[in-house]
Design a protein around this motif. Structure first.
Motif, PDB file in Angstrom:
ATOM      1  N   ASN A 170       0.616  -1.150  -0.663  1.00  0.00           N
ATOM      2  CA  ASN A 170       0.207   0.151  -0.107  1.00  0.00           C
ATOM      3  C   ASN A 170       0.880   1.272  -0.038  1.00  0.00           C
ATOM      4  OD1 ASN A 170      -2.218  -0.738  -0.443  1.00  0.00           O
ATOM      5  ND2 ASN A 170      -3.282  -1.039   1.899  1.00  0.00           N
ATOM      6  N   TYR A 171       2.182   1.230   0.447  1.00  0.00           N
ATOM      7  CA  TYR A 171       2.903   2.465   1.047  1.00  0.00           C
ATOM      8  C   TYR A 171       3.131   2.834  -0.576  1.00  0.00           C
ATOM      9  CZ  TYR A 171       7.534  -0.628   1.340  1.00  0.00           C
ATOM     10  OH  TYR A 171       7.643  -1.413   1.109  1.00  0.00           O
ATOM     11  N   THR A 173       1.321   2.328  -3.241  1.00  0.00           N
ATOM     12  CA  THR A 173      -0.014   3.072  -4.062  1.00  0.00           C
ATOM     13  C   THR A 173       0.163   4.776  -3.408  1.00  0.00           C
ATOM     14  OG1 THR A 173      -0.843   0.788  -4.095  1.00  0.00           O
ATOM     15  CG2 THR A 173      -2.017   2.541  -4.594  1.00  0.00           C
ATOM     16  N   ALA A 174       0.056   4.345  -2.154  1.00  0.00           N
ATOM     17  CA  ALA A 174      -0.085   6.075  -1.198  1.00  0.00           C
ATOM     18  C   ALA A 174       0.660   7.223  -2.122  1.00  0.00           C
ATOM     19  CB  ALA A 174       0.688   6.016   0.215  1.00  0.00           C
ATOM     20  N   ALA A 175       2.649   6.098  -2.047  1.00  0.00           N
ATOM     21  CA  ALA A 175       3.257   7.023  -2.571  1.00  0.00           C
ATOM     22  C   ALA A 175       3.269   8.200  -4.018  1.00  0.00           C
ATOM     23  CB  ALA A 175       4.650   6.598  -2.455  1.00  0.00           C
ATOM     24  N   ARG A 176       2.852   7.052  -4.976  1.00  0.00           N
ATOM     25  CA  ARG A 176       2.050   7.268  -5.901  1.00  0.00           C
ATOM     26  C   ARG A 176       0.770   8.114  -6.265  1.00  0.00           C
ATOM     27  NH1 ARG A 176      -0.680   2.015  -9.860  1.00  0.00           N
ATOM     28  NH2 ARG A 176      -1.086   3.804 -11.351  1.00  0.00           N
ATOM     29  N   ILE A 177      -0.008   7.876  -5.107  1.00  0.00           N
ATOM     30  CA  ILE A 177      -0.927   8.804  -4.684  1.00  0.00           C
ATOM     31  C   ILE A 177      -0.901  10.340  -4.826  1.00  0.00           C
ATOM     32  CG2 ILE A 177      -3.462   9.377  -3.591  1.00  0.00           C
ATOM     33  CD1 ILE A 177      -3.913   6.795  -4.237  1.00  0.00           C
ATOM     34  N   ALA A 178       1.114  10.204  -3.770  1.00  0.00           N
ATOM     35  CA  ALA A 178       1.407  11.617  -3.631  1.00  0.00           C
ATOM     36  C   ALA A 178       2.310  12.342  -4.470  1.00  0.00           C
ATOM     37  CB  ALA A 178       2.188  11.270  -2.640  1.00  0.00           C
ATOM     38  N   GLY A 179       2.444  11.803  -5.703  1.00  0.00           N
ATOM     39  CA  GLY A 179       2.612  12.321  -6.815  1.00  0.00           C
ATOM     40  C   GLY A 179       4.049  11.767  -7.241  1.00  0.00           C
ATOM     41  N   THR A 180       4.350  10.743  -5.633  1.00  0.00           N
ATOM     42  CA  THR A 180       5.903  10.046  -6.496  1.00  0.00           C
ATOM     43  C   THR A 180       6.748   9.756  -8.096  1.00  0.00           C
ATOM     44  OG1 THR A 180       6.317   9.912  -4.302  1.00  0.00           O
ATOM     45  CG2 THR A 180       7.911   9.393  -5.870  1.00  0.00           C
ATOM     46  N   ARG A 188      13.841   5.438  -3.369  1.00  0.00           N
ATOM     47  CA  ARG A 188      13.467   6.004  -1.714  1.00  0.00           C
ATOM     48  C   ARG A 188      11.893   4.900  -0.921  1.00  0.00           C
ATOM     49  NH1 ARG A 188      14.612  10.309   0.085  1.00  0.00           N
ATOM     50  NH2 ARG A 188      13.459   9.780   1.879  1.00  0.00           N
ATOM     51  N   HIS A 189      11.781   3.885  -2.337  1.00  0.00           N
ATOM     52  CA  HIS A 189      10.115   3.227  -1.585  1.00  0.00           C
ATOM     53  C   HIS A 189      10.929   1.536  -1.769  1.00  0.00           C
ATOM     54  CE1 HIS A 189       8.110   5.764  -0.367  1.00  0.00           C
ATOM     55  NE2 HIS A 189       8.051   6.750  -1.033  1.00  0.00           N
TER      56      HIS A 189
ATOM     57  N   ALA B 118       0.573   1.135   5.023  1.00  0.00           N
ATOM     58  CA  ALA B 118       0.198   2.673   3.794  1.00  0.00           C
ATOM     59  C   ALA B 118       1.243   3.082   4.054  1.00  0.00           C
ATOM     60  CB  ALA B 118      -0.814   2.891   4.136  1.00  0.00           C
ATOM     61  N   ASN B 120       6.456   3.212   4.587  1.00  0.00           N
ATOM     62  CA  ASN B 120       7.079   2.498   4.348  1.00  0.00           C
ATOM     63  C   ASN B 120       7.997   2.489   5.437  1.00  0.00           C
ATOM     64  OD1 ASN B 120       9.728   2.055   3.872  1.00  0.00           O
ATOM     65  ND2 ASN B 120      10.050   3.031   1.877  1.00  0.00           N
ATOM     66  N   ASN B 135       7.059  16.153  -3.097  1.00  0.00           N
ATOM     67  CA  ASN B 135       7.232  16.251  -5.100  1.00  0.00           C
ATOM     68  C   ASN B 135       6.342  17.486  -5.318  1.00  0.00           C
ATOM     69  OD1 ASN B 135       7.872  13.248  -4.617  1.00  0.00           O
ATOM     70  ND2 ASN B 135       6.351  12.807  -4.051  1.00  0.00           N
TER      71      ASN B 135
END
Lengths: 289, 254
Positions: A170-171, A173-180, A188-189, B118, B120, B135
């Protein structure tokens, strides 16, 4: 009672591991400081002193050409270890690029890369390495390249599996949504979470590569004779197995210790992190043996 | 640009809806190189339509397997639907150019059910909440620290928590961190995918009231996906019940 017993187990295991780390670092240091530690020139031929037993001048005796076995062993450590490290790091680099690309992008590219890997993995790795060396000619460079090609496939496969696993978290996906961005996602992930299991695999893998190097050198395809290398030393001593088994046993023991210690350490680290089982399974699967 | 788009006109006319989900259908297929595509019997979503107005909370209520999470993923722009349109802020989410999408990303955030997975595990709270800021905005380290501290206070945590790692926090605290990350960019819509289901009752209540407060304070809109009737009740202005991929019933609350 149960708790006490478990505690005892823990300490015993810990002792074993600390011993293992001490021995390993001793081997590594002795290889590193071989020129300072070796009592004799490892390649100096002295036929007058050939096949002598252990003495103060020659701690482990001499071989059929009068060369100091102990010095050869120290220099051999150096060569075996540096070659193994070179091969493993190159494999890691290649595997990281191919594996993470396949795992992260997925889809058709992933299928294509993985089918090529499967095709290479279908042939036992040592046989493939031998046939590659047969084409290019014997020598340590050719052996290193052949082993890198063969082993990288295994790394790529392993890393691809890990990346796919992490990508589903999930993290991510969450990072993708945060625009990474994908590049940042990787650095980073994904890669930071890939490193701990990868470190364990590398520990185990160095042992395997040392075995492969020794095996190839033993059959005369790797490191060539005057250069001291454990496998090549066993090969040198094999004609005198009956009269002077020491010449084979000493370097053989060295290989055994090195591989056993690295395996112990790798398994221990894996167990602490709680993914020995999955890693062993993946390693076995990817090795195809 | 927005005025010319047909999607910006709603049936009611007048105010433009924030999110328009228009006859969205999604079926999971298992395709393979050597196998023909085969449709599974039931569609995950079939002909789902609804709108979310600015400042409104839309509750989607349904059992597990009803297609709620699929809907959430589609609205977030993670999973292209088979047919139908999603328009967010007047822009079609799956036909937007890359630049438009990047801009939309800012306004569309998420809070997941499992607060531990959710985030890291190797990042500190500061890094987690700072990620969306890094970002989209160019802040100095000091500014970022200040913004994160402000966000932590907004979600009811203390400033010192920013140096903690996820393992050191409880599920409820971590869910607050997730909420802080979601509101960091001041989005217009947050998809709440079962945000309190894995927490105990008291923490659930606290977080729900907190979400309600945030909504009123910042004029946020929520798409609240849950199987918990009570939780949906606390927060939602409008509730839709979902069953087997269809929106069965719309309830409007006063």
């Amino acid at each position: 009672m149960e708790g006490l017993r478990r505690l005892g187990w823990g300490i015993r295991r810990h002792r074993l591991i600390s011993l293992c780390i001490v021995l390993l670092s001793m081997i590594v240091l002795s290889g590193l400081f071989a020129p300072q530690l070796a009592p004799n020139d490892p390649n100096f031929v002295d036929l007058i002193h050939k096949l002598e037993g252990p003495s103060t001048q020659f701690p482990l005796g001499t071989d059929q050409l009068g060369r100091c076995l102990f010095s050869r062993l120290l220099y051999g450590t150096r060569i075996s270890l540096s070659l193994a490290l070179l091969i493993v790091t190159s494999c890691l680099a290649v595997g990281l690029v191919i594996g993470s690309a396949a795992g992260y992008i997925g889809g058709k590219i992933d299928s294509l890369i993985m089918r090529i890997c499967d095709a290479i993995l279908a042939i036992p790795s040592l046989i493939l390495a031998i046939s590659l060396i047969a084409v290019w000619g014997a020598g340590w460079k050719q052996m290193a390249i052949a082993l890198i090609i063969v082993q990288s496939v295994y790394y790529a496969r392993f890393i691809r599996g890990m990346v796919r696993n992490i990508k589903q978290q999930n993290y991510v996906t969450a990072a993708r949504i945060a625009g990474t961005s994908p590049l940042r996602m990787m650095t980073r992930h994904i890669i930071p979470n890939l490193l701990p299991p990868l470190f364990i695999v590398v520990t185990l893998e160095i042992g395997w590569v040392i075995m492969d190097i020794s095996a190839l050198s033993f059959i005369g395809l790797g490191v060539q004779s005057p250069t001291p290398e454990w496998g090549a030393m066993i090969n040198d001593g094999k004609s005198l197995l009956r009269s002077h088994p020491r010449l084979m046993i000493v370097p053989g023991l060295m290989i055994f210790c090195m591989v056993a210690l690295l395996n112990l350490l790798g398994e221990f680290l894996g167990e602490r992190k709680g993914f020995t089982k999955s890693i062993r399974k993946m390693a076995k699967e990817a090795r195809g043996s | 640009m927005v005025a010319n788009s047909p999607l910006s006109r709603t049936k009611d006319g007048g105010v433009m809806s924030l999110l328009i989900v228009d006859h969205v259908t999604k079926t999971y297929t298992s395709s393979h190189w050597f196998r023909a595509k085969r449709k599974e019997e039931e569609a995950a979503l079939s002909g789902v339509s609804f709108v979310v107005e600015p400042g409104m909370c839309m509750g989607i209520l349904g059992e597990s397997g009803a297609g709620k999470s699929t809907l959430g993923r589609i609205v977030l722009g993670l999973l292209p639907p088979d047919s139908g349109r999603i328009s967010f802020n007047g822009v079609d989410l799956y036909r937007a150019t890359r630049r438009e999408r990047k801009r939309l990303r800012r306004d569309l955030q998420v809070v997941f059910q499992d607060s531990y997975s959710a985030v890291n595990p190797r990042m500190s709270v500061l890094q987690i909440i700072g990620e969306p800021l890094r970002n989209f905005e160019r802040l100095s380290a000091q500014e970022e620290r200040r913004v994160v501290a402000g966000l932590l206070e907004t979600v009811g945590l203390v400033t010192d928590d920013m140096h903690k790692h996820p393992q050191q926090m409880s599920g409820g605290q971590l869910q607050r961190v997730n909420i802080a990350r979601a509101i960091a960019l001041k989005p217009k819509l947050i998809v709440l995918d079962e945000p309190v289901s894995s927490l105990d009752m008291i923490v659930q209540k606290q977080i729900l009231y907190h979400l309600k407060e945030l909504k009123e304070k910042y004029g946020l809109s929520y798409l609240f996906i849950s199987h918990d009737l009570l939780a949906v009740n606390v927060l939602s202005d409008r509730v839709a019940i979902m069953d087997k991929g269809k929106l069965e019933l719309m309830l409007k609350e006063s």
